[in-house]
Enzyme design. Structure first.
Site, mmCIF file in Angstrom:
data_model
loop_
_atom_site.group_PDB
_atom_site.id
_atom_site.type_symbol
_atom_site.label_atom_id
_atom_site.label_comp_id
_atom_site.label_asym_id
_atom_site.label_seq_id
_atom_site.Cartn_x
_atom_site.Cartn_y
_atom_site.Cartn_z
ATOM 1 N N CYS A 11 0.864 -1.185 0.000
ATOM 2 C CA CYS A 11 0.000 0.000 0.000
ATOM 3 C C CYS A 11 0.898 1.232 0.000
ATOM 4 O O CYS A 11 2.027 1.160 -0.480
ATOM 5 C CB CYS A 11 -0.989 -0.028 1.163
ATOM 6 S SG CYS A 11 -0.274 0.165 2.807
ATOM 7 N N ARG A 17 -3.597 -0.674 5.324
ATOM 8 C CA ARG A 17 -4.120 -1.739 4.468
ATOM 9 C C ARG A 17 -3.178 -2.928 4.331
ATOM 10 O O ARG A 17 -3.598 -4.071 4.525
ATOM 11 C CB ARG A 17 -4.449 -1.176 3.077
ATOM 12 C CG ARG A 17 -5.619 -0.227 3.091
ATOM 13 C CD ARG A 17 -5.780 0.486 1.785
ATOM 14 N NE ARG A 17 -4.750 1.527 1.664
ATOM 15 C CZ ARG A 17 -4.661 2.364 0.652
ATOM 16 N NH1 ARG A 17 -5.504 2.285 -0.351
ATOM 17 N NH2 ARG A 17 -3.713 3.279 0.622
ATOM 18 N N ASP A 126 -8.428 3.616 1.183
ATOM 19 C CA ASP A 126 -7.586 3.942 2.337
ATOM 20 C C ASP A 126 -8.499 4.329 3.505
ATOM 21 O O ASP A 126 -9.227 5.312 3.419
ATOM 22 C CB ASP A 126 -6.652 5.093 1.987
ATOM 23 C CG ASP A 126 -5.589 5.335 3.046
ATOM 24 O OD1 ASP A 126 -5.683 4.740 4.143
ATOM 25 O OD2 ASP A 126 -4.667 6.111 2.767
#
Length: 162
Positions: A11, A17, A126
């Protein structure tokens, strides 16, 4: 031949994440020693702990990461990986641009989620700063993707000699 499968999740900052995906994926392949799982970020600082919301989510799911510290994706990390799963098309494009020699192992997480979503929605959003519910929604996306990712790797993995 090495039968090891080195799965890497990528990420941005490697605090929300990708660590969540790492923890959930580790849990999914527990008891399968042929899997090694890690994560990194395309713009990560070194050694930052995972986001408190991510840590709480993983703890609640009994998938907590121990001794976690964020790290920047690098050629060395990618050389070890057999499969690299990016959270967004932007992450995928960054990886392809910076590390074209590894492009054959790059995938988008949402390619493995069966969904009526439009093609343009194929990103893991996100959740930073959006509260617990946003983290749970991201976790649900991983819950949908991970079994398919494991099945894909199991069905297609051909170890290299050496």
């Amino acid at each position: 031949m090495s039968d090891m499968k080195h799965v890497l999740f990528v990420c941005t900052g490697n605090t929300c994440r990708s660590p969540m995906a790492e923890g959930l994926f580790r849990q999914a392949v527990s008891g399968r020693p042929e899997y090694e799982v890690s994560s990194a970020g395309v713009a990560a600082s070194r050694g930052t702990p995972c986001n408190p919301e991510t840590a709480a989510f993983l703890k609640k799911r009994n998938a907590a990461l121990t001794s976690f510290g964020s790290r920047q994706v690098s050629d060395a990390i990618l050389s070890k990986a057999t499969h690299v799963f990016a959270m967004t098309r932007g992450h995928l494009q960054t990886l392809e641009s910076l590390f074209p020699e590894h492009v054959d192992k790059f995938y988008l997480v949402c390619e493995f989620v069966e969904s009526p979503q439009r093609e343009s929605d194929k990103d893991v959003p996100d959740p930073i700063g959006l509260g617990r519910r946003a983290y749970e929604e991201v976790g649900n996306m991983f819950d949908a993707a991970i079994p398919t990712i494991v099945a894909y790797i199991d069905q297609t993995w051909k170890p290299k000699a050496g």
